[in-house]
Scaffold this active site. Structure first.
Site, PDB file in Angstrom:
ATOM      1  N   TYR A  26       0.903  -1.163   0.000  1.00 45.69           N
ATOM      2  CA  TYR A  26       0.000   0.000   0.000  1.00 45.69           C
ATOM      3  C   TYR A  26       0.933   1.201   0.000  1.00 45.69           C
ATOM      4  O   TYR A  26       0.942   2.004   0.915  1.00 45.69           O
ATOM      5  CB  TYR A  26      -0.844  -0.083   1.283  1.00 45.69           C
ATOM      6  CG  TYR A  26      -1.997   0.861   1.412  1.00 45.69           C
ATOM      7  CD1 TYR A  26      -2.967   0.980   0.414  1.00 45.69           C
ATOM      8  CD2 TYR A  26      -2.155   1.631   2.576  1.00 45.69           C
ATOM      9  CE1 TYR A  26      -4.047   1.834   0.577  1.00 45.69           C
ATOM     10  CE2 TYR A  26      -3.235   2.482   2.734  1.00 45.69           C
ATOM     11  CZ  TYR A  26      -4.180   2.579   1.733  1.00 45.69           C
ATOM     12  OH  TYR A  26      -5.251   3.422   1.890  1.00 45.69           O
ATOM     13  N   HIS A  66      -2.248   7.435  -3.449  1.00 47.82           N
ATOM     14  CA  HIS A  66      -3.362   6.479  -3.336  1.00 47.82           C
ATOM     15  C   HIS A  66      -3.874   6.431  -1.891  1.00 47.82           C
ATOM     16  O   HIS A  66      -5.074   6.534  -1.642  1.00 47.82           O
ATOM     17  CB  HIS A  66      -2.909   5.090  -3.793  1.00 47.82           C
ATOM     18  CG  HIS A  66      -3.931   4.016  -3.602  1.00 47.82           C
ATOM     19  ND1 HIS A  66      -5.124   3.990  -4.292  1.00 47.82           N
ATOM     20  CD2 HIS A  66      -3.947   2.920  -2.781  1.00 47.82           C
ATOM     21  CE1 HIS A  66      -5.831   2.927  -3.912  1.00 47.82           C
ATOM     22  NE2 HIS A  66      -5.130   2.263  -3.002  1.00 47.82           N
TER      23      HIS A  66
END
Ligand code: CA
Length: 428
Positions: A138, A143
């Site tokens: 991640y 994002h």
């Protein structure tokens, strides 16, 4: 400089301008010629697929410790990768030498070329590796920021732990498929309205995620850690990665343990593994890391790669339309930090494991790497050239991810990761 990367090398094979696969690339993949029964390992120059098993059978890899074609007559590259970095490097070097135009007279002989070439249109590309494990990181700040703004605290969108370590979760390697494979819309539990009981049915929020993944090139023992300065020795190469996601299923299931069935029904990779060596000329510094990272994560070289990425959508029977353009250089935690962090607790890795970067979004709206971000969770649908609106993916939509690195001398590309979304099949 790695010899095979020399941009001045020309090949005696025909390569179209702008090809992702010049002689400086030499990726590895698994293919099956339509007229043969067995899969085998190959490389690619232009549109020529080169049969590594056939070259080995003729004895041309003997001096680099590959005696026969056996290691290449396999349905995955795992066994070849396990031979170690010096062997992959020697094979890449040998291919570069053989197809170098300066050596045309030596190698362009019937004895050598007989049975080693296929046109890309004559083969089926298969999964390049058999991944034992899948990690999904991640690692894109943009994002994570978008997700935080959508679902967390918009004023403070980044979780407190995020800037301290590359966060990730363990995925399901069994459902990773190669480009060209369709994926069926999943069924699952969905909570349509907050505070109401969930329903069960097909996902209505099918999404893609624009990612890359690296493939491990080594094996460690339980308890062993990979120091960051050795991380590159444990990375075979990279592929494009589309982490298909069912957002409505994800929304209901992910607290408190994270995504589960919303991700594990299918992810798609590109078939050619581009080696870390081939990408060396495209290393760039990543974003500045603040606060300063723990010393075990401190990486002194440029750790990012300037790889241009894009996603395209094609409704049934229509031309692909680009919906976003991003770049691998945007990721905050680089792949070396990811691998080192993954093993810092003594977790062992195996050859052929997949480590996905997480969605790679960039700083501008056009660089957001998922429908969730591009349409702001459906609030601002994308309008396609045919006038159709998309909040998420419809049945029979095709999603194409492409990527390539390019400088003024050479272009090293990945080809594509393509998949079509099939309608859900409901229980009888
Ligand atoms: Ca993901």
């Amino acid at each position: 400089m790695i010899k095979a990367n020399d941009p001045s090398i020309k090949t005696w094979l025909q390569v179209k301008d702008g090809s992702d696969f010049p002689i400086q690339n030499i990726p590895f993949g698994i293919f099956k010629p339509f007229n043969r029964t067995n899969p085998r390992a190959g490389t690619r120059i232009g549109d020529h697929v080169i049969d590594l098993a056939a070259i080995a059978e003729k004895g041309y890899f003997k001096d680099i410790e590959i005696e026969s074609g056996e290691v290449f007559y396999r349905s995955s590259l795992n066994e070849f990768i396990a031979l170690g970095k010096p062997v992959w490097q020697a094979v890449r070097e040998r291919i570069s030498d053989i197809f170098n135009h300066a050596n045309e007279e030596i190698w362009r002989t019937e004895d050598f070329t007989d049975g080693i070439f296929y046109d890309i249109s004559e083969v089926e590309m298969l999964m390049p590796v058999e991944p034992g494990d899948l990690t999904d990181f991640y690692s894109s700040l943009e994002h994570a920021t978008n997700i935080g703004k959508l679902f967390g605290n918009p004023k403070d969108p980044i979780p407190e732990n995020w800037r301290y370590m590359p966060l990730g979760y363990h995925g399901k390697a069994s459902s990773v498929v190669v480009s060209g494979t369709s994926v069926r819309r999943p069924l699952g539990q969905i909570q349509l309205y907050e505070d109401e009981t969930p329903d069960f049915g097909p996902s209505h929020q099918m999404d893609f995620e624009l990612e890359m993944a690296f493939i491990s090139g080594g094996k460690t023992r339980p308890g062993e850690r990979i120091p960051i300065d050795h991380a590159a020795d444990f990375i075979f190469g990279l592929v494009l990665f589309n982490d298909l996601s069912a957002r409505d299923i994800q929304q209901w299931e992910q607290n408190p343990l994270g995504p589960f069935l919303s991700k594990s029904f299918g992810s798609v990779i590109s078939p050619w593994v581009v080696t870390l060596d081939a990408l060396e000329p495209f290393r760039v510094e990543g974003p500045e890391q603040e606060p300063e990272v723990f010393s075990y994560l401190s990486y002194s070289h440029p750790g990012n790669f300037n790889i241009r990425l894009e996603a395209l959508m094609a409704p049934e029977g229509e031309e692909p339309h680009r919906i976003c353009r991003s770049n691998a250089k945007f990721i905050y935690w680089n792949i070396f930090q990811q691998l080192t962090h993954q093993t810092v607790n003594g977790c062992n890795i195996n050859v052929g494991d997949l480590f996905a970067t997480g969605t790679i979004s960039g700083p501008t709206h056009g660089a957001f790497g998922s429908m969730l971000e591009l349409t702001w969770n459906g609030r601002k649908p994308i309008v396609l050239p045919n006038g159709e609106h998309r909040k998420y993916l419809n049945d029979n939509d095709t999603i194409i991810i492409r990527g390539h690195a390019e400088n003024e001398k050479v272009r090293i590309g990945f080809g594509e990761a393509v998949t079509k979304i099939l309608p859900a099949v409901e229980f009888e």
